[in-house]
Write an enzyme that holds these catalytic residues in place. Structure first.
Site, PDB file in Angstrom:
ATOM      1  N   SER A 101      41.339  71.964  60.555  1.00 38.28           N
ATOM      2  CA  SER A 101      40.161  72.437  61.293  1.00 38.28           C
ATOM      3  C   SER A 101      40.106  71.731  62.639  1.00 38.28           C
ATOM      4  O   SER A 101      39.420  72.192  63.559  1.00 38.28           O
ATOM      5  CB  SER A 101      38.882  72.164  60.505  1.00 38.28           C
ATOM      6  OG  SER A 101      38.692  70.771  60.331  1.00 38.28           O
ATOM      7  N   ASN A 102      40.838  70.611  62.744  1.00 44.42           N
ATOM      8  CA  ASN A 102      40.872  69.882  64.021  1.00 44.42           C
ATOM      9  C   ASN A 102      42.173  69.095  64.100  1.00 44.42           C
ATOM     10  O   ASN A 102      42.453  68.287  63.221  1.00 44.42           O
ATOM     11  CB  ASN A 102      39.660  68.948  64.116  1.00 44.42           C
ATOM     12  CG  ASN A 102      39.442  68.496  65.543  1.00 44.42           C
ATOM     13  OD1 ASN A 102      40.361  67.992  66.169  1.00 44.42           O
ATOM     14  ND2 ASN A 102      38.242  68.689  66.060  1.00 44.42           N
ATOM     15  N   HIS A 135      29.313  72.647  70.971  1.00 46.74           N
ATOM     16  CA  HIS A 135      30.514  73.292  71.515  1.00 46.74           C
ATOM     17  C   HIS A 135      30.130  74.236  72.654  1.00 46.74           C
ATOM     18  O   HIS A 135      28.966  74.578  72.818  1.00 46.74           O
ATOM     19  CB  HIS A 135      31.245  74.099  70.436  1.00 46.74           C
ATOM     20  CG  HIS A 135      32.043  73.245  69.502  1.00 46.74           C
ATOM     21  ND1 HIS A 135      31.483  72.619  68.413  1.00 46.74           N
ATOM     22  CD2 HIS A 135      33.359  72.885  69.513  1.00 46.74           C
ATOM     23  CE1 HIS A 135      32.424  71.923  67.790  1.00 46.74           C
ATOM     24  NE2 HIS A 135      33.568  72.057  68.431  1.00 46.74           N
ATOM     25  N   HIS A 136      31.175  74.686  73.359  1.00 46.95           N
ATOM     26  CA  HIS A 136      31.012  75.647  74.460  1.00 46.95           C
ATOM     27  C   HIS A 136      30.404  76.968  73.963  1.00 46.95           C
ATOM     28  O   HIS A 136      30.514  77.308  72.774  1.00 46.95           O
ATOM     29  CB  HIS A 136      32.362  75.894  75.135  1.00 46.95           C
ATOM     30  CG  HIS A 136      33.439  76.305  74.165  1.00 46.95           C
ATOM     31  ND1 HIS A 136      33.616  77.604  73.784  1.00 46.95           N
ATOM     32  CD2 HIS A 136      34.352  75.581  73.472  1.00 46.95           C
ATOM     33  CE1 HIS A 136      34.613  77.677  72.918  1.00 46.95           C
ATOM     34  NE2 HIS A 136      35.077  76.451  72.708  1.00 46.95           N
ATOM     35  N   LYS A 139      32.309  79.847  71.764  1.00 44.27           N
ATOM     36  CA  LYS A 139      32.778  79.636  70.389  1.00 44.27           C
ATOM     37  C   LYS A 139      32.209  80.696  69.458  1.00 44.27           C
ATOM     38  O   LYS A 139      31.012  80.965  69.459  1.00 44.27           O
ATOM     39  CB  LYS A 139      32.390  78.229  69.916  1.00 44.27           C
ATOM     40  CG  LYS A 139      32.999  77.866  68.578  1.00 44.27           C
ATOM     41  CD  LYS A 139      32.957  76.388  68.305  1.00 44.27           C
ATOM     42  CE  LYS A 139      33.535  76.051  66.942  1.00 44.27           C
ATOM     43  NZ  LYS A 139      34.937  76.440  66.787  1.00 44.27           N
TER      44      LYS A 139
END
Ligand code: NAD
Length: 245
Positions: A101-102, A135-136, A139
């Site tokens: 996931s990251n 988040h931006h 997303k």
């Protein structure tokens, strides 16, 4: 190494830069414009595919890699309702699947820290944990895949939390996750343990996308010659550390 980039948006472009710097060659780039026209022969040339597309397209892209016997490193989030199907298909067909996931090394250290803090908190019920992820605005999924992994870490270690939910939950067994979408923020995750007298918080703040791209390219290098299902815990050696603790 020859790499196919499946998904050529913000992450695909960042991964391309890192891959070229590490001496790799990009043999295929797939985005929404050629997703239905590229051939199996083009994909088969690759030693690994790196898939950062969209929640709705990841599943079919992964199955296409399995069909072509191309090891696939997947970073797309928001499609995990299908992950068990993907894992069994990977094993059934003798393929290679790496999911995180990251992909940031820092975030994966943060995952360990999160679990350790949650485990310590079993003795201190005065502290209530809450998570915030920012988040931006582009997303597509919410909460973030990283936020879900962090929540799963808390639930695995902290006996008084058994599930998570977005927004403010009044149920003490539920971990509340607050998701915010602001400007161009690459990814911020905060876990706060608040008591009536003080607060302990840990946070990870990504300054750009390079860390994710670097981790994904390293994963594509690392899976060469491997079969089966792999994760950052395997690559970074945390799996044994977790099992022995
Ligand atoms: N795991 C991680 O470390 C990590 C880090 C950052 C982002 N992400 C995730 O990666 C994904 C991509 O993020 P982004 O910021 O690059 O998004 P983006 O919107 O900038 O790019 C998505 C790309 O997918 C392409 N696409 C659309 N349909 C496709 C299809 N059928 N096949 C292949 N490509 C297709 C689009 O054309 C675009 O190029 C998101 O799910 C995001 O949450 C994961």
């Amino acid at each position: 190494m020859k790499i196919a980039l499946i998904g050529y948006g913000k992450m695909g472009k960042e991964i391309e830069k890192v891959a070229l710097l590490r001496g790799h060659q990009i043999v295929l780039k797939v985005d929404e414009h050629n997703a239905s026209s590229y051939t199996d022969e083009e994909l088969t040339q690759a030693d690994a595919a790196i898939e950062f597309s969209t929640p709705h397209t990841a599943y079919n892209n992964i199955l296409r890699c399995f069909k072509c016997k191309v090891p696939v490193v997947v970073g797309t989030t928001g499609w995990l309702d299908k992950i068990e199907e993907v894992k069994s298909e990977c094993l059934r067909t003798g393929n290679t699947f790496f999911y995180a996931s990251n992909y940031s090394i820092g975030v994966n250290l943060f995952f360990q820290l999160n679990k350790h803090l949650a485990s310590l908190m079993n003795s201190y019920p005065i502290y209530t944990p809450v998570m915030e992820e920012i988040h931006h605005i582009h997303k597509k999924d919410s909460p973030s895949g990283t936020g879900i992994t962090l929540a799963e870490g808390v639930i695995a270690e902290l006996d008084r939390k058994t599930s998570w939910a977005e927004g403010d939950s009044k149920d003490p067994s539920v971990l509340s996750i607050h998701s915010k979408r602001e400007g161009e923020v690459p990814g911020t995750h905060i876990i706060r343990y608040a008591s009536p007298i003080d607060e302990i918080s840990i946070s990870h703040i990504a300054h750009n996308r390079q860390g994710f791209a670097f981790g994904a390219v390293i994963a594509a290098e690392w899976i060469q010659g491997k079969k089966g299902i792999w994760s950052m815990d395997d690559m970074l050696g945390f799996r044994n550390a977790n099992q022995s603790s």
